[in-house]
Design a protein around this motif. Structure first.
Motif, PDB file in Angstrom:
ATOM      1  N   HIS A   1      -4.829  -5.630  -6.270  1.00  8.84           N
ATOM      2  CA  HIS A   1      -4.431  -6.936  -6.569  1.00  8.84           C
ATOM      3  C   HIS A   1      -4.591  -7.445  -8.400  1.00  8.84           C
ATOM      4  O   HIS A   1      -4.101  -8.009  -8.886  1.00  8.84           O
ATOM      5  CB  HIS A   1      -4.814  -8.302  -5.641  1.00  8.84           C
ATOM      6  CG  HIS A   1      -4.136  -8.219  -4.447  1.00  8.84           C
ATOM      7  ND1 HIS A   1      -3.414  -9.017  -4.698  1.00  8.84           N
ATOM      8  CD2 HIS A   1      -3.916  -7.700  -3.001  1.00  8.84           C
ATOM      9  CE1 HIS A   1      -2.201  -9.661  -3.230  1.00  8.84           C
ATOM     10  NE2 HIS A   1      -3.254  -8.368  -2.879  1.00  8.84           N
TER      11      HIS A   1
ATOM     12  N   ASN B   1      -0.068  -9.176   0.772  1.00  6.49           N
ATOM     13  CA  ASN B   1      -0.383  -7.800   0.854  1.00  6.49           C
ATOM     14  C   ASN B   1       0.576  -6.682   0.897  1.00  6.49           C
ATOM     15  O   ASN B   1       0.331  -5.845   0.735  1.00  6.49           O
ATOM     16  CB  ASN B   1      -2.093  -8.195   2.210  1.00  6.49           C
ATOM     17  CG  ASN B   1      -3.011  -8.517   1.696  1.00  6.49           C
ATOM     18  OD1 ASN B   1      -3.143  -8.468   1.001  1.00  6.49           O
ATOM     19  ND2 ASN B   1      -3.122  -8.292   2.217  1.00  6.49           N
TER      20      ASN B   1
ATOM     21  N   LEU C   1       3.004  -7.345  -3.504  1.00  8.62           N
ATOM     22  CA  LEU C   1       1.802  -8.470  -4.040  1.00  8.62           C
ATOM     23  C   LEU C   1       3.046  -8.350  -5.427  1.00  8.62           C
ATOM     24  O   LEU C   1       2.310  -8.271  -6.588  1.00  8.62           O
ATOM     25  CB  LEU C   1       0.792  -7.743  -4.235  1.00  8.62           C
ATOM     26  CG  LEU C   1       0.512  -6.062  -4.956  1.00  8.62           C
ATOM     27  CD1 LEU C   1      -0.811  -6.113  -4.863  1.00  8.62           C
ATOM     28  CD2 LEU C   1       0.857  -4.828  -3.683  1.00  8.62           C
TER      29      LEU C   1
END
Length: 455
Positions: free
Chosen positions: A291, A327, A330
Motif C-alpha cells: 500500500h 486490498n 489498491l
C-alpha cells in the motif's frame, strides 16, 4: 501336599497373567501412544512355624511410562509445530513475491523502460500506448499481489478458527478422560488404556500451543498454556472462541469457570503461535508495504503529470488512482488516451519531453516503507529479501526441531513402546513358568495319590 499345590497354583496364576500381559503388549505393538504393561510380582510369606513361603502374587499391572520423557516429547512437538505452521505460509509468500508474473520490481522496470523508449519521440502514439499498457500492467501486479496476500490472510484466519475448534474438542476429551480415570482409580479399576489415550490427546494439543501439565493425586490432569491460562482442570474444560475486531484482526478469547478474557497469542507457541507470527510479522507488514509503495509511487507520478501538457495542449491529468481501503484494487489506471499523457512542460510542443524525463527520475526517488526510506525500485527487492531470509531461517529451525522430536520420540519409545524381541523372550519365559508350575501340581498330585495308596 496342599501347601505344595497352593504354591504351584499361585505360580500358575502369575504365569497366566504374565502371558496375558505379554499378549496385550504384542497386540498393541502398532497402536500409537500405547505404553507397554508388565505384571508386578511379590513373594508371599508362609503362615507360622518354619516354612518355605506361600507362593507368588500379582500385586498389580504396571504401565511403563516416563512422565519426564512425555513432557520432553510434548515440548519438542510444540516447537516443531510452530515452525511447521509458519513454513507453509512463508514458502507460499516467497514463491508468490519472487514469481516473474507478480514481481513489482519487474513491473517497475518495464514501466520505466517504456518511458525511456518514448523519451526520444514523446509524440509517438504507439510509444505512448506502450507506456499506458505497462502502467496498467504495473497496477495489475500491485493488485494481484495484494489480492493473493489478502487470500493468504483469509486462509490463515480460517485455519486459526479450525485450530481453535480442534483445541476445544481436545480439551473436552481430556476433561472427560480425567473424570473416567478419577472414577476408575478410586475403585481400583484399570486406567492404563485411558491414560494412554489422554497422553495422546495432550500430545495433539501440544501441536497447537505450548502447554503445562500437572497430575493430581486422584489421577486427574491440569492442563494450562505456558503463559498460565487454564485449559483443563479436572473434568472442567475451557472454551476458546474467535471473533473479528473493527480492524479486521481476529481476537481469541478464553472462557473458563464463568470468566472470559482475551488470549494473547504472542509467544503461545505451536502452530497457533506460528501462524500468529506469520500474520503480524510477514503478511500484514508486506500488505502494508505494498500500500505504501503503490500510494507514494502513484502520488509522485501524478504530481509530475499534472504539471505538464498533453498533445492537444490541455493540462495534464493523473495517471493512477490509489485506494487505501482496498486490498484487491489498491491501484487503478485512469481512463486516459495515449495523446492525453502530459509529457511536455510547454503547451503545443509535441516533441517536448521535459515532464517525461521527470517521470524517469521517479525511479531513483525514495519512498517510506515500513518506516524506512528506500529507493522505489529497491523497496520491493528488500521486502522479498526479508521473506526469503525468514523462510530460510525457519526451514533451518524446522529441520532442527524435527530432529529433536525424533530424538524425544525415540527416548519415549525406548521406555514405553513395545519391543517384539523383548516380548518374545517374555512369552517363552512365562510359558516355561506355566509348564513348570503345572509339573509341580502334577508332582503334588502324584505324591498325594501315593500317600493314599499306602493306607
Amino acid at each position: 501336599m496342599s501347601l505344595l499345590s497352593q504354591i504351584a497354583y499361585s505360580g500358575l496364576r502369575a504365569a497366566q497373567i504374565g502371558l496375558s500381559t505379554t499378549g496385550q503388549n504384542i497386540a498393541n505393538v502398532n497402536t500409537p501412544g500405547f505404553s507397554r504393561l508388565t505384571p508386578n510380582l511379590v513373594s508371599l510369606g508362609g503362615q507360622g512355624g518354619p516354612n518355605v513361603g506361600g507362593g507368588v502374587e500379582v500385586s498389580g499391572i504396571r504401565r511403563i511410562a516416563n512422565d519426564f520423557q512425555n513432557r520432553q516429547l510434548w515440548r519438542a512437538t510444540t516447537e516443531q509445530s510452530y515452525y511447521s505452521g509458519s513454513q507453509q505460509y512463508l514458502t507460499a509468500l516467497e514463491g508468490l513475491m519472487s514469481g516473474e508474473g507478480s514481481s513489482i520490481s519487474v513491473g517497475l522496470d518495464r514501466f520505466f523502460a517504456a518511458l525511456s523508449e518514448a523519451s526520444p519521440t514523446p509524440g509517438s502514439i504507439a510509444l505512448r500506448q506502450q507506456v499506458l499498457a505497462e502502467a496498467g500492467n504495473l497496477a495489475q501486479r500491485f493488485n494481484g499481489l495484494s489480492s493473493n496476500l489478502d487470500a493468504q490472510l483469509s486462509a490463515l484466519q480460517e485455519q486459526r478458527q479450525t485450530m481453535v475448534n480442534e483445541m476445544n474438542g481436545l480439551s473436552r476429551n481430556i476433561a472427560e478422560l480425567n473424570r473416567q480415570i478419577v472414577e476408575a482409580q478410586s475403585v481400583g479399576g484399570d486406567t492404563s488404556a485411558l491414560r494412554d489415550h489422554r497422553e495422546s490427546l495432550v500430545k495433539d494439543l501440544s501441536r497447537y500451543a505450548g502447554v503445562r501439565v500437572n497430575e493430581s493425586a486422584d489421577g486427574g490432569l491440569t492442563v494450562a498454556f505456558d503463559s498460565g491460562q487454564p485449559l483443563v482442570a479436572g473434568s472442567t474444560a475451557a472454551q476458546l472462541s474467535v471473533s473479528t475486531n473493527a480492524a479486521g484482526e481476529q481476537v481469541v478469547e478464553l472462557a473458563f469457570a464463568g470468566t472470559r478474557f482475551p488470549l494473547d497469542l504472542s509467544g503461545i507457541g505451536g502452530s497457533l503461535g506460528g501462524i500468529q507470527d506469520v500474520e503480524f510479522g510477514q503478511l500484514r507488514p508486506k500488505m502494508q508495504a505494498l500500500h505504501e509503495m503503490a500510494g507514494q509511487m502513484a502520488q509522485m507520478v501524478n504530481d509530475i503529470l499534472v504539471t505538464g501538457f498533453d498533445l492537444a495542449g490541455n493540462p495534464g491529468q493523473p495517471l493512477f488512482t490509489y485506494d487505501p481501503t482496498s486490498n484487491t484494487r489498491l491501484l487503478s489506471l485512469n481512463n486516459l488516451k495515449p495523446e492525453q499523457l502530459a509529457f511536455s512542460d510547454t503547451t503545443g510542443e509535441s516533441g517536448n519531453n521535459k515532464v517525461l524525463l521527470q517521470l524517469l527520475d521517479v525511479r531513483t526517488r525514495t519512498v517510506t516503507v515500513n518506516g524506512s526510506q528506500v529507493g522505489l525500485n529497491d523497496a520491493y527487492t528488500g521486502l522479498l529479501g526479508q521473506v526469503a531470509s525468514a523462510s530460510r531461517q525457519n526451514q533451518a529451525d524446522l529441520k532442527s526441531a524435527t530432529t529433536v522430536v525424533e530424538q524425544a520420540q525415540a527416548q519415549r519409545d525406548s521406555t514405553s513402546a513395545v519391543s517384539l524381541d523383548e516380548e518374545g523372550v517374555n512369552l517363552m519365559t512365562y510359558q516355561q513358568a506355566y509348564q513348570a508350575n503345572m509339573k509341580v501340581i502334577s508332582t503334588a498330585n502324584e505324591l498325594f495319590d501315593a500317600m493314599l495308596a499306602a493306607f
